[in-house]
Scaffold this motif. Structure first.
Motif, PDB file in Angstrom:
ATOM      1  N   ILE A 155      -2.689  -9.943  10.312  1.00  0.00           N
ATOM      2  CA  ILE A 155      -2.734  -9.173  11.556  1.00  0.00           C
ATOM      3  C   ILE A 155      -4.147  -8.591  11.722  1.00  0.00           C
ATOM      4  O   ILE A 155      -4.731  -8.045  10.769  1.00  0.00           O
ATOM      5  N   GLU A 156      -4.646  -8.719  12.922  1.00  0.00           N
ATOM      6  CA  GLU A 156      -6.037  -8.336  13.218  1.00  0.00           C
ATOM      7  C   GLU A 156      -6.351  -6.902  12.784  1.00  0.00           C
ATOM      8  O   GLU A 156      -5.611  -5.971  13.110  1.00  0.00           O
ATOM      9  N   LYS A 157      -7.450  -6.776  12.075  1.00  0.00           N
ATOM     10  CA  LYS A 157      -7.997  -5.494  11.624  1.00  0.00           C
ATOM     11  C   LYS A 157      -7.165  -4.796  10.552  1.00  0.00           C
ATOM     12  O   LYS A 157      -7.496  -3.661  10.151  1.00  0.00           O
ATOM     13  N   SER A 158      -6.098  -5.438  10.068  1.00  0.00           N
ATOM     14  CA  SER A 158      -5.302  -4.789   9.027  1.00  0.00           C
ATOM     15  C   SER A 158      -6.040  -4.792   7.690  1.00  0.00           C
ATOM     16  O   SER A 158      -5.950  -3.837   6.910  1.00  0.00           O
ATOM     17  N   VAL A 159      -6.795  -5.888   7.409  1.00  0.00           N
ATOM     18  CA  VAL A 159      -7.578  -5.931   6.159  1.00  0.00           C
ATOM     19  C   VAL A 159      -8.606  -4.801   6.163  1.00  0.00           C
ATOM     20  O   VAL A 159      -8.751  -4.065   5.179  1.00  0.00           O
ATOM     21  N   GLU A 160      -9.274  -4.616   7.307  1.00  0.00           N
ATOM     22  CA  GLU A 160     -10.266  -3.553   7.417  1.00  0.00           C
ATOM     23  C   GLU A 160      -9.606  -2.174   7.279  1.00  0.00           C
ATOM     24  O   GLU A 160     -10.169  -1.251   6.683  1.00  0.00           O
TER      25      GLU A 160
ATOM     26  N   ILE B 137      -6.945  -1.422   5.536  1.00  0.00           N
ATOM     27  CA  ILE B 137      -6.639  -1.173   4.119  1.00  0.00           C
ATOM     28  C   ILE B 137      -7.922  -0.823   3.353  1.00  0.00           C
ATOM     29  O   ILE B 137      -7.936   0.096   2.523  1.00  0.00           O
ATOM     30  N   GLN B 138      -9.010  -1.545   3.666  1.00  0.00           N
ATOM     31  CA  GLN B 138     -10.283  -1.235   3.004  1.00  0.00           C
ATOM     32  C   GLN B 138     -10.691   0.213   3.279  1.00  0.00           C
ATOM     33  O   GLN B 138     -11.123   0.932   2.378  1.00  0.00           O
ATOM     34  N   ARG B 139     -10.492   0.633   4.522  1.00  0.00           N
ATOM     35  CA  ARG B 139     -10.874   1.996   4.892  1.00  0.00           C
ATOM     36  C   ARG B 139     -10.002   3.020   4.147  1.00  0.00           C
ATOM     37  O   ARG B 139     -10.503   4.041   3.662  1.00  0.00           O
ATOM     38  N   LEU B 140      -8.698   2.711   4.035  1.00  0.00           N
ATOM     39  CA  LEU B 140      -7.782   3.602   3.326  1.00  0.00           C
ATOM     40  C   LEU B 140      -8.156   3.666   1.843  1.00  0.00           C
ATOM     41  O   LEU B 140      -8.175   4.745   1.237  1.00  0.00           O
ATOM     42  N   GLN B 141      -8.482   2.495   1.278  1.00  0.00           N
ATOM     43  CA  GLN B 141      -8.854   2.445  -0.139  1.00  0.00           C
ATOM     44  C   GLN B 141     -10.141   3.250  -0.392  1.00  0.00           C
ATOM     45  O   GLN B 141     -10.256   3.969  -1.385  1.00  0.00           O
TER      46      GLN B 141
ATOM     47  N   PRO C 157       9.427   8.062  16.579  1.00  0.00           N
ATOM     48  CA  PRO C 157       8.333   8.062  15.589  1.00  0.00           C
ATOM     49  C   PRO C 157       7.415   9.279  15.808  1.00  0.00           C
ATOM     50  O   PRO C 157       7.282   9.768  16.940  1.00  0.00           O
ATOM     51  N   ASP C 158       6.772   9.749  14.748  1.00  0.00           N
ATOM     52  CA  ASP C 158       5.834  10.859  14.895  1.00  0.00           C
ATOM     53  C   ASP C 158       4.585  10.401  15.641  1.00  0.00           C
ATOM     54  O   ASP C 158       3.902  11.197  16.285  1.00  0.00           O
ATOM     55  N   PHE C 159       4.301   9.114  15.536  1.00  0.00           N
ATOM     56  CA  PHE C 159       3.165   8.551  16.261  1.00  0.00           C
ATOM     57  C   PHE C 159       3.416   7.054  16.418  1.00  0.00           C
ATOM     58  O   PHE C 159       4.011   6.428  15.544  1.00  0.00           O
ATOM     59  N   VAL C 160       2.989   6.513  17.553  1.00  0.00           N
ATOM     60  CA  VAL C 160       3.093   5.070  17.750  1.00  0.00           C
ATOM     61  C   VAL C 160       1.674   4.506  17.822  1.00  0.00           C
ATOM     62  O   VAL C 160       0.884   4.915  18.681  1.00  0.00           O
ATOM     63  N   ALA C 161       1.349   3.609  16.908  1.00  0.00           N
ATOM     64  CA  ALA C 161      -0.005   3.052  16.819  1.00  0.00           C
ATOM     65  C   ALA C 161       0.000   1.599  17.261  1.00  0.00           C
ATOM     66  O   ALA C 161       0.993   0.894  17.096  1.00  0.00           O
ATOM     67  N   ASP C 162      -1.141   1.163  17.807  1.00  0.00           N
ATOM     68  CA  ASP C 162      -1.232  -0.232  18.243  1.00  0.00           C
ATOM     69  C   ASP C 162      -1.073  -1.185  17.054  1.00  0.00           C
ATOM     70  O   ASP C 162      -0.487  -2.257  17.179  1.00  0.00           O
ATOM     71  N   ASN C 163      -1.652  -0.782  15.934  1.00  0.00           N
ATOM     72  CA  ASN C 163      -1.610  -1.630  14.734  1.00  0.00           C
ATOM     73  C   ASN C 163      -1.964  -0.766  13.528  1.00  0.00           C
ATOM     74  O   ASN C 163      -2.149   0.460  13.659  1.00  0.00           O
ATOM     75  N   LEU C 164      -2.088  -1.373  12.368  1.00  0.00           N
ATOM     76  CA  LEU C 164      -2.362  -0.594  11.155  1.00  0.00           C
ATOM     77  C   LEU C 164      -3.715   0.094  11.242  1.00  0.00           C
ATOM     78  O   LEU C 164      -3.868   1.239  10.800  1.00  0.00           O
ATOM     79  N   TRP C 165      -4.705  -0.599  11.815  1.00  0.00           N
ATOM     80  CA  TRP C 165      -6.038   0.001  11.953  1.00  0.00           C
ATOM     81  C   TRP C 165      -5.935   1.304  12.750  1.00  0.00           C
ATOM     82  O   TRP C 165      -6.477   2.345  12.335  1.00  0.00           O
ATOM     83  N   HIS C 166      -5.245   1.254  13.846  1.00  0.00           N
ATOM     84  CA  HIS C 166      -5.062   2.422  14.711  1.00  0.00           C
ATOM     85  C   HIS C 166      -4.354   3.546  13.932  1.00  0.00           C
ATOM     86  O   HIS C 166      -4.709   4.729  14.037  1.00  0.00           O
TER      87      HIS C 166
ATOM     88  N   VAL D  31      -4.247   4.040  10.613  1.00  0.00           N
ATOM     89  CA  VAL D  31      -5.111   4.595   9.557  1.00  0.00           C
ATOM     90  C   VAL D  31      -6.220   5.441  10.188  1.00  0.00           C
ATOM     91  O   VAL D  31      -6.555   6.531   9.701  1.00  0.00           O
ATOM     92  N   ASP D  32      -6.753   4.960  11.283  1.00  0.00           N
ATOM     93  CA  ASP D  32      -7.791   5.706  12.008  1.00  0.00           C
ATOM     94  C   ASP D  32      -7.250   7.067  12.428  1.00  0.00           C
ATOM     95  O   ASP D  32      -7.904   8.096  12.250  1.00  0.00           O
ATOM     96  N   TYR D  33      -6.034   7.067  12.936  1.00  0.00           N
ATOM     97  CA  TYR D  33      -5.369   8.303  13.368  1.00  0.00           C
ATOM     98  C   TYR D  33      -5.200   9.251  12.186  1.00  0.00           C
ATOM     99  O   TYR D  33      -5.492  10.457  12.285  1.00  0.00           O
ATOM    100  N   LEU D  34      -4.770   8.712  11.055  1.00  0.00           N
ATOM    101  CA  LEU D  34      -4.531   9.554   9.872  1.00  0.00           C
ATOM    102  C   LEU D  34      -5.819  10.132   9.305  1.00  0.00           C
ATOM    103  O   LEU D  34      -5.862  11.292   8.893  1.00  0.00           O
ATOM    104  N   LEU D  35      -6.853   9.318   9.267  1.00  0.00           N
ATOM    105  CA  LEU D  35      -8.089   9.764   8.610  1.00  0.00           C
ATOM    106  C   LEU D  35      -9.004  10.547   9.558  1.00  0.00           C
ATOM    107  O   LEU D  35      -9.838  11.316   9.091  1.00  0.00           O
TER     108      LEU D  35
END
Lengths: 280, 280
Positions: free
Chosen positions: A25-30, A32-36, A261-270, A272-276
């Motif tokens: 899924i687009e930008k999911s690898v990025e 995870i890298q950002r979360l790591q 949901p507490d938040f609805v995100a477009d994808n995992l990138w969105h 993680v961006d929201y969380l961080l």
């Protein structure tokens, strides 16, 4: 409130299932890298019980993710940990690919039955064998890995949808097959027992994963594409839940669900961006 | 109160099951002859859904009984009557021996699923086909023939028994196999629907049989060897229930049951003698 731990669903969040290994899924690898890089601890929380952790890791590496075994929390290691700590002897009816995961246990005179997503191994003969094994136990214990919430939910959505004369919930022309949940229900009925579900949305499953992260539910968030299993399950356990609009997400499911949901995100990138980026 | 109609279970009351046609129960042939001579109308009420009425009649004739097709009330004719009156198109998953009983129906674009005691036909493939057929229906209708109360009850009794470390409920070293009830539970769970049970102890089933006799529940009695399915079911429907001490009867089941039969007879002869000799 600062988030101290993150649980992340795999299928529909990191990659879409499909032919072969499916596609990333687009930008999911990025994401995870950002979360790591952020240092916020996380676990991948999956109900996958028909693939070994090694195969799952291989699949994730193929898609460009850099995980190790400890990052993945799945029903098989969870039930093995329960079997060990309770000194049980398991009889297993699971997918052929993961039978060997239980090799280490003494399976003579079984004291519990482990039912996984056994696919075509759910034959009449194997179901009867499992039934008789349960009946032979003094106190029958049935562990159901995952309980097939995914297919079950699709079943419901599909039915609801059909009442409205449309089929849009079949987003990827999914092959619909009966999952472990249905066969668990059959054995529960036949033996008049209740299975212990090792998988989302069982609160126990979330709790064991959080213990592994050493964070409490109110400091943690679950990110997933299944509004009931991921978000509803997490919220019931006291976590926050972020729904992503990938995988099995459809606007109709969100609208018709009793879960918010507490938040609805477009994808995992969105997500993680929201969380961080925010003080959530 | 005078009894105006009698419902009689077959297996365990008229004959014991076993190798081949099993063996007849002592004095049951005479009991039926006496009932037939008395003119009190009766129906044989069975949950048997894996044998055609013809084969069942043959078996009964072999044991010395003189019945005709109208005397027997079984789930297949009952469900066929419902299918006809409701203009449904059935998809059937039943025992190979009785598939042809449904030949008369249009089975294109099915509007209901009929699940019988399909035995080894309960394969993973056939269960998935049935599942998908249900999902394809606008309003899924699932008929469960019998719902396997027999095996289910044995399961429970066996479990209870095992807690007391004995196995005496296996009176004939029964082979324990999952019956239609378990597979019904699987499809109910998977599709989030409730099956309509065509068989004892469903009140609807007793009612249809009584309609056939043209007597009301408070004028009728059920004679059977299963305290739950026969006696409990009949009493819930307003009939009296006579338990016979043949078939699957054990003193332990009677003692531990929450059901109290109106009369406990040694066998069918004793039950018929009681009915015809007394003002019950």
């Amino acid at each position: 409130m600062k988030i101290k731990g993150v649980l992340i669903d795999i299928t529909g969040v990191l990659y879409e299932s499909g032919e072969g290994f499916g596609h990333v899924i687009e930008k999911s690898v990025e994401a995870i890298q950002r979360l790591q890089s952020s240092g916020v601890p996380f676990r991948l929380l999956t109900n996958e019980s028909s693939t070994s952790k090694e195969v799952l890791l291989k699949k994730l590496h193929y898609h460009g993710y850099n995980f190790n075994g400890e990052d993945i929390f799945s029903p098989i290691p969870a039930v093995k940990s329960i079997i060990k700590s309770s000194n049980l002897r398991p009889y297993v009816l699971v997918h052929n690919d993961v039978v060997s995961e239980f090799d280490e246990f003494d399976n003579s005179d079984p004291t519990c039955l482990v039912l996984g997503d056994a696919d075509s191994e759910f034959s009449f003969q194997n179901m009867n064998k499992a039934f008789n094994v349960l009946l032979s136990m003094k106190k029958p214990i049935l562990f159901s890995l995952g309980k097939g919430y995914y297919i079950w939910k699709i079943g419901i959505c599909l039915l609801n949808e059909l009442f409205y004369d449309s089929r849009k919930y079949y987003r990827h022309n999914n092959k619909l097959v009966l999952d472990v949940g249905a066969f668990t229900a059959a054995l529960e009925y036949a033996c008049d027992i209740k299975a212990t579900v090792i998988g989302k949305p069982s609160a126990q499953y979330f709790e064991v994963a959080l213990n592994d992260l050493n964070v409490s539910p109110n400091e943690a968030v679950m990110i997933g594409d299944d509004i009931n299993s991921d978000i509803g399950g997490a919220q019931k356990c006291g976590l926050k839940g972020i729904l992503v609009k990938t995988g099995k997400f459809t606007p109709e499911i969100l609208e018709s669900s009793s879960v918010t949901p507490d938040f609805v995100a477009d994808n995992l990138w969105h997500a993680v961006d929201y969380l961080l980026s925010n003080d959530n």
